[in-house]
Enzyme design. Structure first.
Site, short mmCIF file in Angstrom:
data_model
loop_
_atom_site.label_atom_id
_atom_site.label_comp_id
_atom_site.label_asym_id
_atom_site.label_seq_id
_atom_site.Cartn_x
_atom_site.Cartn_y
_atom_site.Cartn_z
NE ARG A 73 -4.22 -1.25 -0.16
CZ ARG A 73 -4.27 -2.00 -1.25
NH1 ARG A 73 -3.29 -1.98 -2.12
NH2 ARG A 73 -5.31 -2.79 -1.47
CD GLU A 111 -1.36 4.06 -6.35
OE1 GLU A 111 -2.41 3.62 -6.89
OE2 GLU A 111 -0.58 3.34 -5.72
CG HIS A 149 -1.72 -0.01 -7.62
ND1 HIS A 149 -2.22 0.86 -6.67
CD2 HIS A 149 -2.00 -1.25 -7.17
CE1 HIS A 149 -2.79 0.16 -5.70
NE2 HIS A 149 -2.66 -1.12 -5.99
#
Length: 527
Positions: A230, A259, A279
């Protein structure tokens, strides 16, 4: 027909599953203000990491029952706001386990052998072999922070590659770590001894920026760190400084505090010292299908009135636990509903006593189910497994849990004691066979009664003729009796009679019953 909104790209397999029971609208890339505007139309929302389900969106939802996140984390959902409103939040804790673990391993190897930079060099027409001398992972020490499903798989594979494994996880026993071939240590020792550190923990208030300048100062100058868990766990400014100053040798990062990665992020300036991906931890064809199916099935089940197997905001509702306890949850809810109507009005206290086999396992789901039943008369459809504990706390209900593993009449039984406006009442129940509910005791009087939608309970003197009088009185009001049972402690003492009736009692009949000689009290119960 229920309506479901899918606001992020989801594999078609998942959409097909939900379409069996609901109308599915796929609307991706919606701005927050548009989502707030249309969310009142929907019974369920299915997302991935793109949609941020804020408090404002949740408050605008008037009929939302479930939010399903097709992935492991739910940090893009305001779970507190959803819980308060009684909305189930589910995820797919296992659907992308292998994909995430393999990506962490791929990032570790890519960083060690400069795969990304070497590829770019060859593509650009160069042949710089000396520039890309790497390091081996064989016989190196890997520190695994978090030994959940993903961390455990990383540890197994890394051990097979010849690495020594250190692990930090305050929630894992030494026996479990030993099974995985890991040496369980504290965080400081892991940081100091590891050649590689891989993170597999959630982002919480405790873990936010837990890997910071102080952490990097303790690491070997040859150490490398991987984060495919994370964003926000690592202080990115501190990481950039540590890499620039040579305090650590490298980093491989798949997740970021913000992000997409911001243009001004210091991580963009580190060149060969860092490997970054956008990601991609769950981005495999298999994982996309797995998480879509998992969450879609849970949304379908909730819309059909069934429990979700991976709800993150229902205490103790884990799939294996849920399967074992499912019949007992209905028992607890039924007894909670019954005792609340006997105790009446405002409930101040609830004692949940788990006996026999029921006392040996996880009791949280049973307590939640009892509270749901207890509050169902006051809150009706507003109370569910998600918000029952919160609603009870806000009403000042003191909840006590008692466990007694000794077996009496049944291998597992449940007793609820409630104090309310009408006094202190106790009910007990058990399962006959695998899933047939029985009410086995009311206020100390032994009975054996299956719950029915409408019931009449009386406390009376055990004397000849009294049962006949009640039957005649009910008949005069055209009330049909489906079944009857009497429980007593001593002959001609006090007794309890439980009548299952076909309909609600007509108004005024309870007053007439209480006029009968020998009747001490009477209650109508709707289950």
């Amino acid at each position: 027909m229920p309506k479901v909104l899918v606001s992020d790209p989801i594999d078609k397999t998942g959409i097909d599953i939900i379409s069996q029971v609901a109308q599915v609208d796929v609307k991706t890339g919606l701005p927050a203000e548009e989502l707030v505007k249309i969310i009142p139309e929907y019974d369920a929302l299915m997302i991935r990491s793109g949609t941020k389900v804020t408090k404002e969106i949740i408050e605008a939802a008037t009929q939302l029952k479930i939010i399903g996140r097709a992935g492991v984390g739910v940090d893009n959902v305001d779970v507190t706001a959803a819980t308060r409103k009684g909305i189930v939040v589910v995820n797919s804790p296992e659907g992308n386990t292998i994909a995430a673990a393999e990506h962490a391993l791929a990032m570790m190897l890519s960083m060690s052998r400069h795969v990304a930079e070497a590829n770019q060099s060859v593509v650009s027409g160069k042949w710089d072999r000396k520039k890309f001398i790497g390091v081996e992972v064989y016989k190196k020490t890997l520190g695994v922070v978090g030994l959940g499903k993903i961390g455990s798989h990383v540890a197994k594979v890394a051990k097979a590659m010849g690495m020594k494994i250190l692990a930090y996880d305050p929630f894992i026993s030494k026996e479990r770590a030993d099974q995985l071939g890991c040496n369980l240590v504290d965080m400081d020792l892991l940081v100091q001894e590891s050649d590689y550190i891989t993170l597999h923990i959630p982002k919480t208030d405790e873990t936010y920026h837990s890997i910071n300048a102080e952490t990097f100062a303790k690491m070997k100058p040859t150490a490398r760190i991987i984060n495919c868990a994370r964003g926000g766990i690592i202080d990115e400014v501190a990481l950039a400084e540590a890499l620039k100053e040579g305090k650590i040798a490298g980093a491989a990062i798949d997740v970021y505090e913000n992000e997409p990665l911001e243009a001004e992020s210091p991580l963009r300036e580190l060149g060969q010292k860092i490997v970054m991906t956008p990601h991609l931890g769950a981005s495999t064809a298999e994982a996309q299908v797995n998480v879509a199916i998992d969450v879609a099935e849970q949304i379908r089940d909730v819309l059909l009135g069934l429990p979700a197997r991976s709800a993150v905001n229902i205490p103790g509702m884990y799939p294996d636990t849920l399967e074992k306890l499912k019949p007992y949850l209905l028992l607890a809810e039924t007894l909670g509903n019954l005792v609340s109507q006997l105790a009446g009005g405002r409930i101040d206290f609830l004692n949940v006593r788990l006996q026999g086999d029921l006392a040996t396992g996880d009791s949280k789901p049973v307590v939640v189910a009892a509270l749901k039943g207890l509050l169902s008369q006051a809150l009706r459809e507003r109370v569910n497994y998600v918000n029952a504990s919160i609603e009870a706390k806000e009403r000042g209900i003191r909840v006590v849990e008692t466990k007694d593993a000794s077996v009496r009449d049944y291998t597992g039984s449940l007793e609820l004691e409630a104090k309310g406006s009408l006094g202190d009442h106790i009910v007990r129940g058990a399962l006959l066979g695998e899933d047939e509910i029985r009410i086995t005791n009311i206020d100390g009087f032994p009975i054996n009664v299956p719950p029915s939608p409408y019931m009449l309970l009386t406390l009376h003197r055990d004397m000849p003729g009294i049962i006949g009088k009640i039957g005649s009185l009910l008949g005069s009001f055209n009330v049909n009796i489906a079944s009857m049972q009497v429980g007593r402690k001593i002959v001609r003492g006090d007794a309890v009679m439980v009548l299952s009736i076909d309909d609600l009692l007509p108004e005024g009949i309870l007053t007439e019953i209480l006029k009968e000689p020998g009747i001490r009290d009477a209650y109508t119960v709707a289950l």
